[in-house]
Write a protein that holds these residues in place. Structure first.
Motif, PDB file in Angstrom:
ATOM      1  N   LEU A  82       0.837  -1.204   0.000  1.00  0.00           N
ATOM      2  CA  LEU A  82       0.000   0.000   0.000  1.00  0.00           C
ATOM      3  C   LEU A  82       0.870   1.253   0.000  1.00  0.00           C
ATOM      4  N   VAL A  83       1.936   1.243   0.788  1.00  0.00           N
ATOM      5  CA  VAL A  83       2.860   2.387   0.827  1.00  0.00           C
ATOM      6  C   VAL A  83       3.541   2.576  -0.528  1.00  0.00           C
ATOM      7  N   SER A  84       4.002   1.480  -1.113  1.00  0.00           N
ATOM      8  CA  SER A  84       4.682   1.573  -2.411  1.00  0.00           C
ATOM      9  C   SER A  84       3.726   2.076  -3.491  1.00  0.00           C
ATOM     10  N   MET A  85       2.459   1.675  -3.433  1.00  0.00           N
ATOM     11  CA  MET A  85       1.470   2.162  -4.400  1.00  0.00           C
ATOM     12  C   MET A  85       1.220   3.654  -4.235  1.00  0.00           C
ATOM     13  N   ALA A  86       1.127   4.113  -2.983  1.00  0.00           N
ATOM     14  CA  ALA A  86       0.886   5.532  -2.734  1.00  0.00           C
ATOM     15  C   ALA A  86       2.034   6.386  -3.265  1.00  0.00           C
ATOM     16  N   LEU A  87       3.260   5.939  -3.034  1.00  0.00           N
ATOM     17  CA  LEU A  87       4.428   6.676  -3.540  1.00  0.00           C
ATOM     18  C   LEU A  87       4.436   6.719  -5.068  1.00  0.00           C
ATOM     19  N   THR A  88       4.112   5.586  -5.681  1.00  0.00           N
ATOM     20  CA  THR A  88       4.080   5.532  -7.145  1.00  0.00           C
ATOM     21  C   THR A  88       2.972   6.410  -7.698  1.00  0.00           C
ATOM     22  N   TRP A  89       1.821   6.408  -7.052  1.00  0.00           N
ATOM     23  CA  TRP A  89       0.681   7.238  -7.458  1.00  0.00           C
ATOM     24  C   TRP A  89       1.079   8.719  -7.486  1.00  0.00           C
ATOM     25  N   PHE A 106      -5.678   4.060  -8.088  1.00  0.00           N
ATOM     26  CA  PHE A 106      -5.070   3.861  -6.775  1.00  0.00           C
ATOM     27  C   PHE A 106      -6.050   3.209  -5.809  1.00  0.00           C
ATOM     28  N   CYS A 107      -7.260   3.730  -5.745  1.00  0.00           N
ATOM     29  CA  CYS A 107      -8.269   3.156  -4.854  1.00  0.00           C
ATOM     30  C   CYS A 107      -8.623   1.729  -5.271  1.00  0.00           C
ATOM     31  N   SER A 108      -8.736   1.510  -6.570  1.00  0.00           N
ATOM     32  CA  SER A 108      -9.071   0.178  -7.066  1.00  0.00           C
ATOM     33  C   SER A 108      -7.986  -0.829  -6.742  1.00  0.00           C
ATOM     34  N   TYR A 109      -6.732  -0.433  -6.940  1.00  0.00           N
ATOM     35  CA  TYR A 109      -5.607  -1.320  -6.650  1.00  0.00           C
ATOM     36  C   TYR A 109      -5.528  -1.636  -5.155  1.00  0.00           C
TER      37      TYR A 109
END
Length: 407
Positions: A47-54, A234-237
């Motif tokens: 989740l953290v890695s996705m937020a940073l990428t987003w 982001f929310c979907s992932y």
């Protein structure tokens, strides 16, 4: 250089269509590959890695908007690079764009072929070879790029609606299978390893030059389309990661580690835990919608890129030639490399997106602002500090991808 913008207002429907086209480019094959790639690190690190990428990919998209609005209407990456980076930059961007676009399309064509094969067997009781499946998928959906951005955006809305409905169904089925114990499993040391694939899953920048004239070169509309278009994925992932990582065991037969070693999609692993014919149908439908939406978004961007680079006009014969250049090589390589679904997306993100969606937009804006003193109707806040941060993050991801390849 004279900068022009349209005074015509952008309708809410057109803005929504653009946002959904961005979302469709992101929510695609990555949805099927990401839980498998991030399974080792666990839910919260992913989740953290996705937020940073987003955040990173949203910023890079806005930088590309700023640079694109300096250019004449209809200018794509090649034209932008020629104006801002010179001949070397132009051909570097050309090579990177083609590499990233074709690699992604090969992955989606490969995954889509497998779904078509199973669908033909289910509904027509006929066995189809993998090569035939690649050919059918490529021709069936490749021909749609001739319709152009306006018509494809309408098709995208229907495909996104189908993907959303099947996604909700899958989440509903998997909800009761989620285990808190599995969600609490964490390995933060693996955090950086997922960034190459994450860049590919949040990749949409290739269609920004196509959306600029579609949204009448209106900075506010382009910014809103990007913010909305990246927030939805982001929310979907995040929800999808919660369901898959919380319900599918990491190890053992049918586990996520086994799916990773075989290059399988996350839906394949879900089959093992939910023995329900309706679920299987939903999983196949969701995977199909996810792959097609991404395929169309990237294929459309590549179509316009080739037309811009080859300086071809809107003529039937020219469109047929460009369409063949988009579709036929993809079919050939997808047929030749049937097990490269996850790897193709990872390499596309780790090398292609790190350069073309990270370093190149920041470099274009740096040269345009601070070397050529260009001004336009939109400028991303943050100054030199933000651009240097984008350079650093992109370079880090390049190193990560290189380390993964040599190991």
């Amino acid at each position: 250089m004279t900068i022009t913008t349209s005074s015509c207002p952008v309708s809410k429907g057109r803005l929504l269509s653009a946002a959904l086209l961005i979302s469709g480019s992101c929510v695609g094959g990555g949805m099927l590959a990401l839980p498998v790639e991030t399974s080792q690190m666990g839910f919260f690190p992913s989740l953290v890695s996705m937020a940073l990428t987003w955040v990173f990919m949203t910023i890079s998209g806005l930088l590309l908007v700023e640079a694109n609005l300096w250019m004449p209407e209809g200018a794509h990456i090649m034209t932008m690079a020629a104006h801002l980076l010179g001949k070397v930059g132009k051909w570097l961007c050309t090579a990177l764009y083609l590499f990233m676009a074709y690699t992604s399309l090969i992955a989606y064509n490969s995954g889509g072929a497998l779904i078509l094969i199973r669908g033909i067997k289910t509904f027509f009781s006929a066995n189809t070879t993998y090569g035939t499946g690649c050919l059918l998928f490529g021709l069936l959906f490749g021909v749609l790029i001739y319709l152009g951005t306006k018509k494809i955006s309408k098709i995208h809305i229907l495909l996104m609606a189908g993907m959303i409905l099947t996604y909700v169904g899958l989440v509903g089925f998997g909800f009761k299978e989620v285990s808190i114990h599995r969600l609490l499993q964490q390995q933060w040391s693996s955090l950086g390893m997922a960034f190459p694939l994450l860049l590919a899953t949040f990749s949409y920048q290739m269609i920004i030059p196509t959306l600029t004239p579609y949204l009448r070169r209106d900075p506010k509309s382009l910014r809103l389309a990007i913010l909305l278009g990246t927030t939805i994925p982001f929310c979907s992932y995040a929800i999808w990661e919660w369901v898959v990582l919380g319900s599918v065991p990491l190890k053992g037969p049918g586990g996520l580690q086994e799916a990773f070693s075989k290059g399988q999609a996350a839906t394949e692993a879900l089959y093992v835990i939910v023995s329900n014919v309706y679920f299987v149908t939903l999983a196949e439908s969701f995977a199909f919608f996810a792959l097609v939406t991404s395929y169309l978004g990237i294929a459309l961007g590549l179509f316009d890129f080739l037309r811009d680079g080859l300086k071809l006009q809107q003529q039937i014969s020219h469109n047929l030639s460009i369409g063949a250049l988009v579709v036929l090589p993809v079919i050939f390589f997808a047929t030749a490399f049937p097990n490269a679904f996850v790897l193709a997306l990872e390499v596309s993100g780790g090398f292609g997106d790190a350069l073309l969606s990270g370093i190149i937009p920041a470099l274009m804006v740096w040269i345009g602002r601070y070397c050529k003193s260009l001004t336009g109707s939109y400028q991303v806040i943050g100054g030199k500090g933000l651009l240097m941060a984008v350079f650093f993050c992109s370079s880090y991801i390049l190193v990560v991808q290189w380390v993964k390849l040599i190991h």
